[in-house]
Design an enzyme around this catalytic site. Structure first.
Site, short mmCIF file in Angstrom:
data_model
loop_
_atom_site.label_atom_id
_atom_site.label_comp_id
_atom_site.label_asym_id
_atom_site.label_seq_id
_atom_site.Cartn_x
_atom_site.Cartn_y
_atom_site.Cartn_z
CG ASN A 96 -1.77 1.22 1.33
OD1 ASN A 96 -1.83 2.02 0.39
ND2 ASN A 96 -2.44 1.39 2.45
CE LYS A 142 -0.19 3.28 4.67
NZ LYS A 142 -0.06 3.39 6.11
CG HIS A 169 -5.84 2.02 5.21
ND1 HIS A 169 -5.38 2.97 6.10
CD2 HIS A 169 -4.83 1.14 5.03
CE1 HIS A 169 -4.13 2.67 6.43
NE2 HIS A 169 -3.77 1.57 5.80
CD GLU A 184 -2.86 5.60 6.63
OE1 GLU A 184 -2.87 5.60 5.38
OE2 GLU A 184 -1.94 5.08 7.31
CD GLU A 226 -3.31 -2.14 7.38
OE1 GLU A 226 -2.25 -2.43 6.81
OE2 GLU A 226 -3.89 -1.06 7.22
N GLY A 285 2.76 2.70 10.72
CA GLY A 285 3.71 3.80 10.55
C GLY A 285 4.43 4.19 11.82
CB SER A 334 5.52 -1.36 11.93
OG SER A 334 5.13 -0.01 12.14
N GLY A 380 5.17 1.55 4.65
CA GLY A 380 6.51 2.12 4.53
C GLY A 380 7.55 1.20 3.90
P1 13P Z 1 3.16 0.70 7.63
O1 13P Z 1 3.69 -0.61 7.06
O2 13P Z 1 3.87 1.90 7.10
O3 13P Z 1 3.06 0.65 9.11
O4 13P Z 1 1.65 0.84 7.08
C1 13P Z 1 0.78 -0.22 7.21
C2 13P Z 1 -0.44 0.07 6.45
O5 13P Z 1 -1.22 0.94 6.80
C3 13P Z 1 -0.68 -0.68 5.21
O6 13P Z 1 -1.96 -0.46 4.73
#
Ligand code: 13P
Length: 247
Positions: free
Chosen positions: A8, A10, A94, A96, A163, A169, A208, A230
């Site tokens: 992802n 983002k 998600h 976010e 998640e 993150g 993460s 990330g």
């Molecule tokens: P990170 O791997 O950056 O923690 O993000 C996870 C995520 O939200 C994947 O959708």
């Protein structure tokens, strides 16, 4: 069951960066057979990504969808537009989007239904906040999100991504025990909803996930893959994740 590992991205990567990533990443994963590999670039890079992955074992996902087919919805993108752009999957729910765009369970369910109608595979995200975990509400949140998100939805082509919001993150990954406990619980709820068909649903972990912890996570019985933010932005690190080793 095949593993499922998705990137992802983002709000990251220009068209040029997308092409550069894929040209370096594809050779590293071309021999991977037992894992579905999916990339979710931003909409602006979708068409370039579709060109780059043609004829490879990679597939494309969108990061969001709108539920109507066409019309006066400024800024939105419809299910059939995603299919037309080369997507086979879409990420829905998600955290976010739940957090910054107020996408509640009812909206998530509407998007899921629209995506399914268009034949898209789902990467359906759920997860608790730190506050909810500390208050002992993790399993209640998970149950509500699964049951409301999947109301009147069948189990075909469904991937559920756990998640935990506190792990996204933050560099603070769930321990393998924490991940396995929640995944096993999700598996139980899915079994209540779908009976034996639930055994085909991949439950993947996000938060993460990195080259350093992927082997341990993938060793958990109910972890069938990963949704990576990330650590999916660099070809070397994401290819190490896709080429995880079962410990
Ligand atoms: P990170 O791997 O950056 O923690 O993000 C996870 C995520 O939200 C994947 O959708």
């Amino acid at each position: 069951m095949k593993n499922f590992i998705a990137a992802n991205w983002k709000m990251n990567k220009t068209i040029g960066e997308t092409r550069e990533f894929l040209r370096s990443f594809i050779p590293n994963v071309k021999d991977v057979k037992d894992t579905d590999i999916v990339i979710a670039p931003p909409f602006t890079s979708m068409s370039a990504a579709a060109q780059e992955i043609k004829g490879t074992n990679l597939r494309l996902s969108a990061q969001d969808i709108f539920w109507e087919e066409k019309g006066a919805y400024t800024g939105e993108i419809s299910p059939s537009m995603l299919v037309d752009a080369g997507c086979s999957h879409v990420i829905i729910g998600h955290s976010e989007r739940r957090q910054y765009f107020r996408e509640e369970d009812v909206i998530v369910n509407r998007k899921i239904k629209a995506a399914k109608k268009a034949g898209l595979g789902l990467i359906f995200c759920i997860g608790e906040s730190l506050e909810e975990r500390e208050a002992g509400k993790t399993l209640d949140v998970i149950k509500r999100e699964v049951e409301m998100g999947l109301a009147e939805v069948d189990s075909d082509n469904l991937v559920v991504a756990y998640e935990p919001i506190w792990a996204i993150g933050t560099g603070k990954t769930a321990t393998t025990e924490q991940a396995q406990d929640v995944h096993a619980y999700i598996r139980k709820i899915l079994h209540n909803l779908y009976g034996n068909k639930s055994e085909e649903i991949r439950i993947i972990y996000g938060g993460s996930a990195t080259p350093d912890n992927i082997d341990g996570l993938m060793a958990c019985q109910d972890v069938n893959g990963a949704l990576v933010g990330g650590a999916s932005l660099k070809p070397e690190s994401f290819s190490r994740i896709v080429n995880f080793k079962r410990v």
